[in-house]
Design an enzyme around this catalytic site. Structure first.
Site, mmCIF file in Angstrom:
data_model
loop_
_atom_site.group_PDB
_atom_site.id
_atom_site.type_symbol
_atom_site.label_atom_id
_atom_site.label_comp_id
_atom_site.label_asym_id
_atom_site.label_seq_id
_atom_site.Cartn_x
_atom_site.Cartn_y
_atom_site.Cartn_z
ATOM 1 N N SER A 181 -9.644 4.975 2.641
ATOM 2 C CA SER A 181 -10.683 4.831 1.591
ATOM 3 C C SER A 181 -10.346 4.803 0.154
ATOM 4 O O SER A 181 -9.304 4.463 -0.035
ATOM 5 C CB SER A 181 -11.816 6.372 1.870
ATOM 6 N N TYR A 211 -18.055 -1.348 -4.081
ATOM 7 C CA TYR A 211 -16.711 -0.963 -3.494
ATOM 8 C C TYR A 211 -17.061 0.506 -2.813
ATOM 9 O O TYR A 211 -16.636 0.869 -1.835
ATOM 10 C CB TYR A 211 -15.732 -0.762 -4.795
ATOM 11 N N LYS A 215 -16.284 1.861 0.839
ATOM 12 C CA LYS A 215 -15.377 2.939 1.189
ATOM 13 C C LYS A 215 -15.979 4.407 1.870
ATOM 14 O O LYS A 215 -15.321 5.111 2.415
ATOM 15 C CB LYS A 215 -14.683 3.278 -0.120
HETATM 16 N N1 LIG Z 1 -4.137 1.415 -5.723
HETATM 17 C C1 LIG Z 1 -4.994 2.257 -5.613
HETATM 18 O O1 LIG Z 1 -5.042 3.159 -6.840
HETATM 19 C C2 LIG Z 1 -6.002 2.808 -4.546
HETATM 20 C C3 LIG Z 1 -6.723 3.859 -4.869
HETATM 21 C C4 LIG Z 1 -7.786 4.136 -3.823
HETATM 22 C C5 LIG Z 1 -7.591 3.481 -2.366
HETATM 23 N N2 LIG Z 1 -6.780 2.191 -2.416
HETATM 24 C C6 LIG Z 1 -7.006 1.549 -1.174
HETATM 25 O O2 LIG Z 1 -5.691 1.415 -0.601
HETATM 26 C C7 LIG Z 1 -5.436 0.434 0.260
HETATM 27 C C8 LIG Z 1 -4.311 -0.644 -0.272
HETATM 28 O O3 LIG Z 1 -4.310 -0.823 -1.601
HETATM 29 P P1 LIG Z 1 -3.050 -1.303 -2.489
HETATM 30 O O4 LIG Z 1 -3.336 -0.735 -3.842
HETATM 31 O O5 LIG Z 1 -1.796 -1.269 -1.800
HETATM 32 O O6 LIG Z 1 -3.467 -2.853 -2.900
HETATM 33 P P2 LIG Z 1 -2.714 -4.316 -2.603
HETATM 34 O O7 LIG Z 1 -1.394 -4.132 -3.161
HETATM 35 O O8 LIG Z 1 -3.644 -5.387 -3.064
HETATM 36 O O9 LIG Z 1 -2.720 -4.275 -0.877
HETATM 37 C C9 LIG Z 1 -3.729 -4.730 -0.419
HETATM 38 C C10 LIG Z 1 -3.383 -5.472 1.149
HETATM 39 O O10 LIG Z 1 -4.659 -5.794 1.419
HETATM 40 C C11 LIG Z 1 -4.459 -7.248 2.024
HETATM 41 N N3 LIG Z 1 -5.770 -8.047 2.419
HETATM 42 C C12 LIG Z 1 -6.661 -8.274 1.384
HETATM 43 N N4 LIG Z 1 -7.579 -8.998 1.565
HETATM 44 C C13 LIG Z 1 -7.180 -9.335 3.148
HETATM 45 C C14 LIG Z 1 -7.740 -10.001 4.191
HETATM 46 N N5 LIG Z 1 -8.683 -10.659 3.688
HETATM 47 N N6 LIG Z 1 -7.180 -10.289 5.229
HETATM 48 C C15 LIG Z 1 -5.963 -9.629 5.221
HETATM 49 N N7 LIG Z 1 -5.383 -8.648 4.493
HETATM 50 C C16 LIG Z 1 -5.968 -8.457 3.410
HETATM 51 C C17 LIG Z 1 -3.478 -7.827 1.040
HETATM 52 O O11 LIG Z 1 -3.112 -9.060 1.666
HETATM 53 P P3 LIG Z 1 -2.481 -10.376 0.566
HETATM 54 O O12 LIG Z 1 -1.491 -9.927 0.180
HETATM 55 O O13 LIG Z 1 -2.544 -11.487 1.737
HETATM 56 O O14 LIG Z 1 -3.660 -10.392 -0.393
HETATM 57 C C18 LIG Z 1 -2.474 -6.759 0.815
HETATM 58 O O15 LIG Z 1 -1.534 -6.749 1.609
HETATM 59 C C19 LIG Z 1 -6.810 -0.603 -0.256
HETATM 60 O O16 LIG Z 1 -7.812 -0.522 1.008
HETATM 61 C C20 LIG Z 1 -7.322 0.191 -1.484
HETATM 62 O O17 LIG Z 1 -8.863 0.048 -1.433
HETATM 63 C C21 LIG Z 1 -5.986 2.003 -3.289
#
Ligand SMILES: NC(=O)c1ccc[n+]([C@@H]2O[C@H](COP(=O)([O-])OP(=O)(O)OC[C@H]3O[C@@H](n4cnc5c(N)ncnc54)[C@H](OP(=O)(O)O)[C@@H]3O)[C@@H](O)[C@H]2O)c1
Length: 341
Positions: A181, A211, A215
């Site tokens: 989340s 969003y 979440k």
């Molecule tokens: N970064 C933050 O500060 C933060 C904070 C709170 C929560 N989160 C949550 O943490 C999780 C991971 O985020 P992250 O920051 O590591 O971002 P990220 O680097 O953008 O990773 C997101 C992953 O999701 C995959 N994805 C997106 N759309 C998809 C689809 N249609 N089908 C299959 N895979 C898909 C992406 O694959 P592709 O490479 O193919 O696009 C990528 O591997 C997310 O759920 C995000 O909401 C992140």
């Protein structure tokens, strides 16, 4: 780099290492090819887990598998004494799933069930954030489908194999379901309504409501699973502010103003952010910590570094959670996807 050293209470040695040839433990993670997911996979792999990385791009996942293997070898080359002979690497595989296509999710779940007899950990990690309004081919808003609907379908389709794994478990360690989340779930305010599409302008404001809705629904989902499937440990996670992942790429790649957003995110990250690896610690802890139990932790929400936290009042409201479940079942059945109730 961050302003002050974040010293997480995290040590890999606190968590058990398994030998996959004697005690095969299987994990499936969506979006394990980048950001937080990449480091989550790295830790599971180092702990001996067989990890399926579900993604929409085979080439991106295969590239990340190569990098993961290289990184794991570098870490293992620094092991002292006999550790190298006592700790075993797991295995890494690609599984095709595009969360923007529910049929691909169904096929992916079926393919996985044909490949493996057990599933110890399912990590719904993939996500998108703050995109402009658009609808998917399945008729859901894009953030809602990627962040909530598709993980719901994947998880419910894999419940039979998770339940079977619970039966097989001899050491009373339950299978686990994680949902990534975000603190951004707090953008879903009172009068929570799954029918709200927040298709208003300006996008820069209303995209956060979309969003937040998705979440929050994900937290509801974990709470409902905890009630309905008490042999499985279901938890939601906020990883921290992790500013160097691809999650921000829509904003940073905008022409001209993208650079402004990039600078803004870097400054924010400098003061409040954590690295991509620290961002994975909450997930890794929820995957591997043997002190988390069904009795203590089912349906709970964990923040940065895996510290138990309180989600918003909307997210922890069980009436809303039940309504979110029913709404989702109806929406899916209208699309001929039936989830046993
Ligand atoms: N970064 C933050 O500060 C933060 C904070 C709170 C929560 N989160 C949550 O943490 C999780 C991971 O985020 P992250 O920051 O590591 O971002 P990220 O680097 O953008 O990773 C997101 C992953 O999701 C995959 N994805 C997106 N759309 C998809 C689809 N249609 N089908 C299959 N895979 C898909 C992406 O694959 P592709 O490479 O193919 O696009 C990528 O591997 C997310 O759920 C995000 O909401 C992140």
């Amino acid at each position: 780099m961050t302003l002050w050293p974040r010293t997480p209470q995290f040590n890999d040695d606190d968590y058990p290492y398994v030998n996959p040839s004697k005690d095969r433990k299987v994990a499936l993670i969506t979006g394990g090819n980048s950001g937080i997911g990449f480091f989550t996979v790295l830790h599971l792999y180092l702990h001996g887990y067989v990890v399926y990385i579900a993604g929409r791009s085979k080439s991106r996942v295969l590239k990340s598998i190569k990098e993961l293997k290289e990184q794991a070898d570098r870490i293992r080359s620094k092991y002292s004494g006999s550790l190298i002979n006592e700790r075993f690497l797991g295995e890494l595989y690609f599984l095709e799933i595009d969360l923007l296509n529910l049929n691909s999710v169904l096929v992916g779940a079926e393919n996985f069930a044909n490949l493996e007899k057990r599933l110890d950990i399912l990590i719904n990690n993939a996500g998108v954030m703050a995109l402009p309004f658009s609808m998917t081919q399945d008729g859901f808003e894009i953030q809602l489908q990627t962040n909530y609907i598709a993980p719901f379908v994947l998880t419910t389709k894999l419940l039979p194999i998770l339940e079977r794994t619970a039966e097989l478990s001899t050491n009373k360690v339950p299978p686990r379901i994680l949902y990534l989340s975000s603190i951004g779930h707090k953008f879903a305010f009172r009068y929570f309504n799954m029918n709200s599409t927040f298709n208003y302008k300006p996008n820069i404001i209303f995209t956060w409501f979309r969003y937040g809705l998705a979440k929050t629904a994900g937290i509801h989902f974990m709470k409902m699973l905890a009630l309905r499937n008490p042999k499985i440990l279901s938890m939601a996670v906020h990883p921290g502010f992790v500013m160097n992942t691809n999650l921000f790429s829509y904003w940073t790649s905008l022409p001209i103003i993208g650079i402004m957003f990039w600078c803004l995110f870097q400054i924010f990250g400098f003061f409040f952010g954590v690295s991509n690896e620290i961002g994975s610690y909450a997930s890794v802890k929820c995957c591997l910590d043997q002190n988390l139990s069904i009795e203590k932790s089912n349906g709970k929400y964990f923040a940065t570094n895996g510290v138990e936290a309180e989600p918003s009042s909307v997210a922890k409201n069980m009436d809303y959670a039940a309504r979110t479940w029913i709404w989702t079942i109806h929406q899916l059945s209208e699309r001929n996807i039936n989830i046993p109730n």
